[in-house]
Motif scaffolding. Structure first.
Motif, mmCIF file in Angstrom:
data_model
loop_
_atom_site.group_PDB
_atom_site.id
_atom_site.type_symbol
_atom_site.label_atom_id
_atom_site.label_comp_id
_atom_site.label_asym_id
_atom_site.label_seq_id
_atom_site.Cartn_x
_atom_site.Cartn_y
_atom_site.Cartn_z
ATOM 1 N N TYR A 146 -28.248 -14.926 48.776
ATOM 2 C CA TYR A 146 -27.879 -16.301 48.452
ATOM 3 C C TYR A 146 -27.286 -17.015 49.659
ATOM 4 O O TYR A 146 -26.948 -16.403 50.660
ATOM 5 N N ASP A 163 -29.237 -19.121 44.824
ATOM 6 C CA ASP A 163 -30.009 -17.882 44.934
ATOM 7 C C ASP A 163 -31.256 -18.161 45.769
ATOM 8 O O ASP A 163 -32.038 -19.050 45.450
ATOM 9 N N LEU A 170 -26.216 -20.847 41.595
ATOM 10 C CA LEU A 170 -25.548 -19.701 40.994
ATOM 11 C C LEU A 170 -24.215 -20.167 40.430
ATOM 12 O O LEU A 170 -23.204 -20.163 41.125
#
Length: 177
Positions: A146, A163, A170
């Motif tokens: 990420y 992500d 996220l």
């Protein structure tokens, strides 16, 4: 004892907010390019050769500078830049990857495969004009690759993550501070 601990926590929290406010005020009143503009210009310059893995605004001697790390896959090396507040290169260094940097390399390779840019991901996370990017970096943890970005506003700092595999935010990685 509880009052002492609580007082210390309040003091630390107040100092962190004051530092964030000072950074926000400095960026908001500056005539220099916004951090996202500097990020975009670096990406445009290095787009064919390297991927930005870390971007950070630092305050040194009362002046803002940017520290940027890129990964150049063809030459298997990192490019480290130090830029002034206008985005002009002050220092440039090349470094071979160390053993503990394999996750950053994997994240950079994923960025390349997906056609992502750090600027594009930052913009996807937060395009509000009164928010300023102060840090963005690629990470890998618990099987997730990420990008996490830290923004400063008039109300303080906040972090958001996206992500790299799915391109989705996220929400579990949204932090206050």
């Amino acid at each position: 004892m509880k009052k002492l601990v609580l007082t210390c926590l309040c003091l630390i929290s107040g100092l962190a907010f004051a530092a964030s406010s000072a950074i926000f005020n400095m960026l908001d009143s500056s005539t220099a390019p916004a951090p996202t503009e500097v990020l975009y210009n670096i990406e445009q310059h290095y787009a064919k050769n390297a991927v930005i893995v870390e971007f950070e605004l630092e305050i040194e001697n009362g002046q803002s500078v940017f520290e940027v790390t890129l990964y150049e896959a063809k030459k298997q090396r990192f490019i480290e830049l130090l830029l002034d507040s206008a985005g002009k290169v002050i220092e440039l260094e090349y470094e071979a990857p160390e053993l503990d940097e394999q996750e950053e390399i994997a994240a950079a390779n994923l960025m390349s495969r997906k056609g992502y840019t750090l600027h594009g991901l930052v913009t996807q996370l937060d395009s509000v004009p009164t928010h300023y990017l102060i840090e963005a970096q690629l990470e890998q943890d618990m099987g997730i690759t990420y990008m996490v970005a830290t923004f400063v506003t008039s109300k303080g700092r906040h972090k958001k993550a996206i992500d790299l595999e799915t391109g989705k935010n996220l929400p579990l990685l949204r932090w206050g501070n």
